[in-house]
Design an enzyme around this catalytic site. Structure first.
Site, mmCIF file in Angstrom:
data_model
loop_
_atom_site.group_PDB
_atom_site.id
_atom_site.type_symbol
_atom_site.label_atom_id
_atom_site.label_comp_id
_atom_site.label_asym_id
_atom_site.label_seq_id
_atom_site.Cartn_x
_atom_site.Cartn_y
_atom_site.Cartn_z
ATOM 1 C CD GLU A 135 -2.797 -1.361 2.117
ATOM 2 O OE1 GLU A 135 -2.426 -0.040 3.334
ATOM 3 O OE2 GLU A 135 -4.007 -1.969 2.282
ATOM 4 C CB CYS A 165 -3.528 -5.982 -6.335
ATOM 5 S SG CYS A 165 -5.122 -4.450 -5.321
ATOM 6 C CD GLU A 192 -4.251 -10.387 -6.623
ATOM 7 O OE1 GLU A 192 -4.132 -9.704 -5.992
ATOM 8 O OE2 GLU A 192 -5.635 -10.525 -6.470
HETATM 9 N N1 THU Z 1 -6.251 -6.528 -2.201
HETATM 10 C C1 THU Z 1 -4.780 -7.331 -2.926
HETATM 11 O O1 THU Z 1 -4.028 -7.632 -2.666
HETATM 12 N N2 THU Z 1 -6.284 -8.177 -4.051
HETATM 13 C C2 THU Z 1 -6.778 -7.975 -4.871
HETATM 14 O O2 THU Z 1 -7.447 -8.984 -5.454
HETATM 15 C C3 THU Z 1 -8.341 -7.228 -3.898
HETATM 16 C C4 THU Z 1 -7.204 -6.002 -3.075
HETATM 17 C C5 THU Z 1 -5.756 -5.414 -1.019
HETATM 18 C C6 THU Z 1 -5.616 -3.749 -1.763
HETATM 19 C C7 THU Z 1 -5.393 -3.240 -0.511
HETATM 20 O O3 THU Z 1 -4.159 -3.492 0.101
HETATM 21 C C8 THU Z 1 -6.249 -4.151 0.521
HETATM 22 O O4 THU Z 1 -6.262 -5.983 -0.415
HETATM 23 C C9 THU Z 1 -7.562 -3.832 0.891
HETATM 24 O O5 THU Z 1 -8.356 -3.564 -0.573
#
Ligand code: THU
Length: 145
Positions: free
Chosen positions: A45, A54, A56
């Protein structure tokens, strides 16, 4: 442990490395390559929230940086609020890839010519999807041909 169980565990372990001070939601992703090796990623983040990456996306970009994009055969995902060690506490319902990540996985799917299977961990098991199930009629490189 079979290969799917291994990537699910690797994804869960990778959730411990999430940098998620804003959402406090930890996600780990693991890619299974065709030689059996695994590449992981964790969400990363940013204080400028919209710049957050994210798990992935981090894992797939890492695979690309190692020239391994075309070797990805499956993806595993584990997400949840962190426990004391930072590892995601799983929910009854699996956390699935966000819309942007689905589009990122679409690129993988086109490079590999595989309808990429995506395994999402939840309490007591996992759910299996394929990219085309969760992103039907996707925009991709063929649209640009
Ligand atoms: N997040 C992911 O890493 N992958 C996803 O497919 C959904 C959301 C993360 C983004 C953010 O840091 C946290 O989860 C909350 O949304």
């Amino acid at each position: 442990m079979n290969a799917i169980e291994e990537i699910l565990q690797a994804a869960h372990d990778a959730s411990s490395n999430a940098y998620a001070p804003y959402s406090s939601y930890h996600v780990g992703a693991a890619l299974l390559l065709d030689d059996g090796s695994i590449i992981t990623g964790s969400n990363f983040e940013n204080a400028s929230y919209g710049l957050s990456l994210c798990a992935e996306t981090v894992a797939i970009a890492s695979a690309n940086s190692q020239s391994k994009l075309k070797h990805i055969t499956a993806i595993a995902l584990a997400g949840g609020k962190p426990d004391h060690s930072g590892k995601a506490i799983l929910d009854e319902k699996a956390s699935t890839p966000c819309g942007r990540c689905r589009q990122i996985i679409k690129e993988v799917s086109d490079v590999t010519n595989i309808d990429t299977p995506i395994y999402c961990l939840h309490v007591g098991g996992y759910s299996r999807y394929t990219l085309s199930e969760i992103l039907p009629d996707a925009f991709g490189p063929k649209n640009l041909a």
